[in-house]
Design a protein around this motif. Structure first.
Motif, PDB file in Angstrom:
ATOM      1  N   THR A 151       0.827  -1.207   0.000  1.00 30.54           N
ATOM      2  CA  THR A 151       0.000   0.000   0.000  1.00 30.54           C
ATOM      3  C   THR A 151       0.862   1.258   0.000  1.00 30.54           C
ATOM      4  O   THR A 151       0.501   2.261  -0.633  1.00 30.54           O
ATOM      5  N   ARG A 152       1.997   1.220   0.669  1.00 31.44           N
ATOM      6  CA  ARG A 152       2.896   2.379   0.616  1.00 31.44           C
ATOM      7  C   ARG A 152       3.450   2.562  -0.792  1.00 31.44           C
ATOM      8  O   ARG A 152       3.601   3.698  -1.267  1.00 31.44           O
ATOM      9  N   LEU A 153       3.721   1.467  -1.476  1.00 33.49           N
ATOM     10  CA  LEU A 153       4.251   1.551  -2.838  1.00 33.49           C
ATOM     11  C   LEU A 153       3.198   2.027  -3.836  1.00 33.49           C
ATOM     12  O   LEU A 153       3.532   2.658  -4.840  1.00 33.49           O
ATOM     13  N   LEU A 154       1.931   1.711  -3.562  1.00 34.45           N
ATOM     14  CA  LEU A 154       0.874   2.154  -4.462  1.00 34.45           C
ATOM     15  C   LEU A 154       0.828   3.675  -4.574  1.00 34.45           C
ATOM     16  O   LEU A 154       0.536   4.221  -5.642  1.00 34.45           O
ATOM     17  N   VAL A 155       1.100   4.351  -3.486  1.00 31.41           N
ATOM     18  CA  VAL A 155       1.144   5.819  -3.522  1.00 31.41           C
ATOM     19  C   VAL A 155       2.279   6.277  -4.423  1.00 31.41           C
ATOM     20  O   VAL A 155       2.128   7.226  -5.211  1.00 31.41           O
ATOM     21  N   ALA A 156       3.434   5.594  -4.351  1.00 35.00           N
ATOM     22  CA  ALA A 156       4.554   5.931  -5.223  1.00 35.00           C
ATOM     23  C   ALA A 156       4.223   5.653  -6.677  1.00 35.00           C
ATOM     24  O   ALA A 156       4.621   6.406  -7.578  1.00 35.00           O
ATOM     25  N   VAL A 157       3.487   4.578  -6.942  1.00 36.66           N
ATOM     26  CA  VAL A 157       3.074   4.263  -8.315  1.00 36.66           C
ATOM     27  C   VAL A 157       2.151   5.342  -8.857  1.00 36.66           C
ATOM     28  O   VAL A 157       2.283   5.789 -10.004  1.00 36.66           O
ATOM     29  N   ALA A 158       1.205   5.785  -8.035  1.00 35.60           N
ATOM     30  CA  ALA A 158       0.311   6.862  -8.461  1.00 35.60           C
ATOM     31  C   ALA A 158       1.116   8.120  -8.774  1.00 35.60           C
ATOM     32  O   ALA A 158       0.823   8.840  -9.741  1.00 35.60           O
ATOM     33  N   ALA A 185       3.530  11.763 -12.891  1.00 34.35           N
ATOM     34  CA  ALA A 185       4.699  12.342 -13.546  1.00 34.35           C
ATOM     35  C   ALA A 185       4.650  12.143 -15.062  1.00 34.35           C
ATOM     36  O   ALA A 185       5.094  13.023 -15.816  1.00 34.35           O
ATOM     37  N   ASP A 186       4.121  10.992 -15.512  1.00 34.18           N
ATOM     38  CA  ASP A 186       4.031  10.786 -16.965  1.00 34.18           C
ATOM     39  C   ASP A 186       2.654  11.151 -17.520  1.00 34.18           C
ATOM     40  O   ASP A 186       2.304  10.782 -18.624  1.00 34.18           O
ATOM     41  N   ARG A 187       1.870  11.854 -16.694  1.00 30.16           N
ATOM     42  CA  ARG A 187       0.583  12.423 -17.087  1.00 30.16           C
ATOM     43  C   ARG A 187      -0.493  11.384 -17.374  1.00 30.16           C
ATOM     44  O   ARG A 187      -1.477  11.678 -18.037  1.00 30.16           O
ATOM     45  N   SER A 188      -0.304  10.184 -16.850  1.00 25.99           N
ATOM     46  CA  SER A 188      -1.384   9.193 -16.917  1.00 25.99           C
ATOM     47  C   SER A 188      -2.488   9.541 -15.927  1.00 25.99           C
ATOM     48  O   SER A 188      -3.644   9.173 -16.123  1.00 25.99           O
ATOM     49  N   LEU A 189      -2.099  10.232 -14.854  1.00 32.57           N
ATOM     50  CA  LEU A 189      -3.050  10.711 -13.856  1.00 32.57           C
ATOM     51  C   LEU A 189      -2.795  12.197 -13.623  1.00 32.57           C
ATOM     52  O   LEU A 189      -1.667  12.674 -13.755  1.00 32.57           O
ATOM     53  N   THR A 190      -3.856  12.908 -13.267  1.00 26.50           N
ATOM     54  CA  THR A 190      -3.698  14.301 -12.870  1.00 26.50           C
ATOM     55  C   THR A 190      -3.330  14.359 -11.388  1.00 26.50           C
ATOM     56  O   THR A 190      -3.410  13.355 -10.662  1.00 26.50           O
ATOM     57  N   ARG A 191      -2.969  15.548 -10.934  1.00 26.59           N
ATOM     58  CA  ARG A 191      -2.665  15.699  -9.514  1.00 26.59           C
ATOM     59  C   ARG A 191      -3.895  15.388  -8.665  1.00 26.59           C
ATOM     60  O   ARG A 191      -3.785  14.780  -7.592  1.00 26.59           O
ATOM     61  N   LEU A 192      -5.069  15.798  -9.150  1.00 26.62           N
ATOM     62  CA  LEU A 192      -6.297  15.507  -8.413  1.00 26.62           C
ATOM     63  C   LEU A 192      -6.552  14.005  -8.370  1.00 26.62           C
ATOM     64  O   LEU A 192      -6.916  13.454  -7.329  1.00 26.62           O
ATOM     65  N   ASP A 193      -6.361  13.315  -9.506  1.00 22.49           N
ATOM     66  CA  ASP A 193      -6.515  11.863  -9.544  1.00 22.49           C
ATOM     67  C   ASP A 193      -5.609  11.195  -8.521  1.00 22.49           C
ATOM     68  O   ASP A 193      -6.026  10.295  -7.782  1.00 22.49           O
ATOM     69  N   GLY A 201      12.461  -0.491  -6.834  1.00 17.92           N
ATOM     70  CA  GLY A 201      13.908  -0.512  -6.739  1.00 17.92           C
ATOM     71  C   GLY A 201      14.383  -0.307  -5.317  1.00 17.92           C
ATOM     72  O   GLY A 201      13.656  -0.513  -4.353  1.00 17.92           O
ATOM     73  N   ARG A 202      15.612   0.112  -5.201  1.00 15.63           N
ATOM     74  CA  ARG A 202      16.200   0.316  -3.881  1.00 15.63           C
ATOM     75  C   ARG A 202      15.513   1.468  -3.157  1.00 15.63           C
ATOM     76  O   ARG A 202      15.124   2.462  -3.771  1.00 15.63           O
ATOM     77  N   GLU A 203      15.382   1.304  -1.864  1.00 17.38           N
ATOM     78  CA  GLU A 203      14.791   2.316  -0.986  1.00 17.38           C
ATOM     79  C   GLU A 203      13.379   2.712  -1.425  1.00 17.38           C
ATOM     80  O   GLU A 203      12.955   3.848  -1.220  1.00 17.38           O
ATOM     81  N   GLY A 204      12.686   1.760  -2.051  1.00 18.08           N
ATOM     82  CA  GLY A 204      11.293   2.006  -2.420  1.00 18.08           C
ATOM     83  C   GLY A 204      11.105   2.853  -3.660  1.00 18.08           C
ATOM     84  O   GLY A 204       9.970   3.246  -3.970  1.00 18.08           O
ATOM     85  N   ARG A 205      12.168   3.130  -4.390  1.00 20.28           N
ATOM     86  CA  ARG A 205      12.042   3.896  -5.615  1.00 20.28           C
ATOM     87  C   ARG A 205      11.316   3.078  -6.670  1.00 20.28           C
ATOM     88  O   ARG A 205      11.604   1.891  -6.850  1.00 20.28           O
ATOM     89  N   VAL A 206      10.374   3.709  -7.400  1.00 20.07           N
ATOM     90  CA  VAL A 206       9.596   2.998  -8.405  1.00 20.07           C
ATOM     91  C   VAL A 206      10.099   3.358  -9.793  1.00 20.07           C
ATOM     92  O   VAL A 206      10.151   4.530 -10.179  1.00 20.07           O
ATOM     93  N   LEU A 207      10.482   2.335 -10.553  1.00 18.33           N
ATOM     94  CA  LEU A 207      10.950   2.499 -11.924  1.00 18.33           C
ATOM     95  C   LEU A 207       9.865   1.992 -12.865  1.00 18.33           C
ATOM     96  O   LEU A 207       9.225   0.961 -12.589  1.00 18.33           O
ATOM     97  N   VAL A 208       9.660   2.675 -13.984  1.00 17.83           N
ATOM     98  CA  VAL A 208       8.583   2.359 -14.912  1.00 17.83           C
ATOM     99  C   VAL A 208       9.149   1.777 -16.199  1.00 17.83           C
ATOM    100  O   VAL A 208      10.063   2.358 -16.790  1.00 17.83           O
ATOM    101  N   TYR A 209       8.598   0.649 -16.621  1.00 17.81           N
ATOM    102  CA  TYR A 209       8.998   0.013 -17.872  1.00 17.81           C
ATOM    103  C   TYR A 209       7.750  -0.234 -18.709  1.00 17.81           C
ATOM    104  O   TYR A 209       6.749  -0.738 -18.216  1.00 17.81           O
ATOM    105  N   GLY A 210       7.848   0.107 -20.004  1.00 11.01           N
ATOM    106  CA  GLY A 210       6.730  -0.136 -20.912  1.00 11.01           C
ATOM    107  C   GLY A 210       5.733   0.982 -20.925  1.00 11.01           C
ATOM    108  O   GLY A 210       5.755   1.914 -20.144  1.00 11.01           O
TER     109      GLY A 210
END
Length: 376
Positions: A31-38, A43-51, A367-376
């Motif tokens: 659940t903590r990582l889900l916030v990072a995914v959002a 950042a890549d504009r798949s979601l708005t700040r409000l979303d 990734g390390r220290e909870g960093r989320v990397l995006v592929y695809g």
């Protein structure tokens, strides 16, 4: 595999205390990582700040629900008789607690204040536990259970927990020409068939005289309508058309349904196909042996048509469906985006195997220290 399989074959009771604690720790991390995914999707504009803010709120509520359940079942496995209880999860295409767990928790929340009035305070229970350990040299299991239940009801009374139904809320977006207003209406449910949390985001235009959230003639009806239609088996186009037909001055422009699951884990769930092979071959350490699916269905209004009545015309939406290979008609949406969130070790195996059905999925890799990397 942790725990024993329930007689239903689809459910599992986590009757091993250590397995249950590892399960709750796993979901606390997820659940903590889900916030990072959002945040990465913003950042890549798949979601708005409000979303992102809305989704983070629901993810926070899911996290609070898991924390409350972890307190409820903290020592219940050590209690003899009818009080011996264990968390039950869905083995297949879920990995989350079964719907009945959340329904029971909602009922408990309604009576939390009454329970708390009849319980000793936490500090009193802790003092009594110390006296029993030092004086009688006994493990205070019953007092530990009483304290866990006290903390459980305190968590429910505090609120902020994901319930089986999270009622619609409206967020103003913009004032439009001709006196119209634009809103983001969001709500969520815990799907009783899929046993996963599902979030709905509806962008609509309001041509009514009063602002929708302040209109007691429309807002309660709109809320009830949306909740009644929040069923996983219904296509988005069915939900949107039904809403469009029932409310002449509310115009659905974009509807999204986000499935936050299932969660796959070689220690807790049964899976088939490539994901099973990936998790087994990864040999990931405890805490990294999982993958979470994330799917977003999206439906957009393509144009407006006018429906003629006896004395007036009514605006109706025509929704865009995916035209490729007829999939849009079957899906009932404009598009479907699927993603997978997983730690590095399972991702490396997935990348090496490159199975069909996973190539078009976006991968959010922890990734390390909870960093989320995006592929695809």
């Amino acid at each position: 595999m942790a725990g024993k399989i329930d007689l239903t074959g689809d459910h599992k009771r986590l009757d091993d205390d250590l397995a249950a604690r590892r399960y709750f720790a796993k979901f606390d991390r997820i659940t903590r990582l889900l916030v990072a995914v959002a945040g990465a999707m913003e950042a890549d504009r798949s979601l708005t700040r409000l979303d992102t803010g809305v989704l983070s709120g629901y993810v926070g509520a899911i996290s609070a629900a898991f924390r409350a359940l972890s307190l409820k079942y903290l020592v219940s496995g050590r209690i003899d008789g009818l009080l011996a209880q264990h968390l039950t999860i869905d083995l297949h295409e879920s990995g989350f607690p079964i719907y009945q767990e959340l329904a029971t928790m909602a009922n408990d929340a309604a009576q939390a204040a009454q329970h708390l009035r009849g319980m000793s305070e936490a500090e009193e229970l802790k003092d009594e536990m110390i006296r029993q350990i030092v004086g009688a040299r006994e493990i205070p299991t019953k007092l530990q259970y009483a304290l866990s239940q006290r903390l459980y009801y305190e968590a429910l009374a505090k609120g902020g927990v994901f319930w089986p139904q999270m009622h619609p809320a409206a967020q103003w977006l913009a004032d439009l020409p001709k006196g119209r207003r634009s809103y983001l209406v969001h709500w969520a449910v815990y799907d009783s068939q899929l046993n996963v949390p599902v979030v709905y985001l509806l962008e609509l235009e309001d041509s009514g005289r009063r602002a929708l959230p302040l209109d007691q003639g429309r807002w309660p009806r709109a809320q009830s309508h949306l909740l009644a239609q929040s069923v996983g088996g219904l296509k988005l186009v069915t939900i949107a058309r039904g809403f469009d037909d029932d409310f002449d001055d509310l115009h659905p422009k974009r509807l999204r349904r986000i499935h936050l699951g299932p969660m796959y884990s070689s220690a807790y769930t049964l899976q088939t196909g490539p994901i099973r092979e990936v998790l087994e071959e990864a040999h990931a350490p405890e805490g990294d042996d999982w993958a979470l699916a994330w799917a977003v269905e999206e439906l957009e209004s393509e144009r407006v048509e006018w429906e003629k009545g006896w004395f007036s015309q009514t605006e109706r939406q025509v929704f865009r469906l995916d035209p490729f290979s007829g999939r849009g008609v079957d899906l009932g949406a404009s598009r479907l985006q699927r993603a997978l969130i997983l730690p590095q070790r399972p991702f490396q195996v997935l990348a090496e195997k490159d199975p069909d059905g996973f190539r078009d999925m976006r991968k959010f890799v922890v990734g390390r220290e909870g960093r989320v990397l995006v592929y695809g």
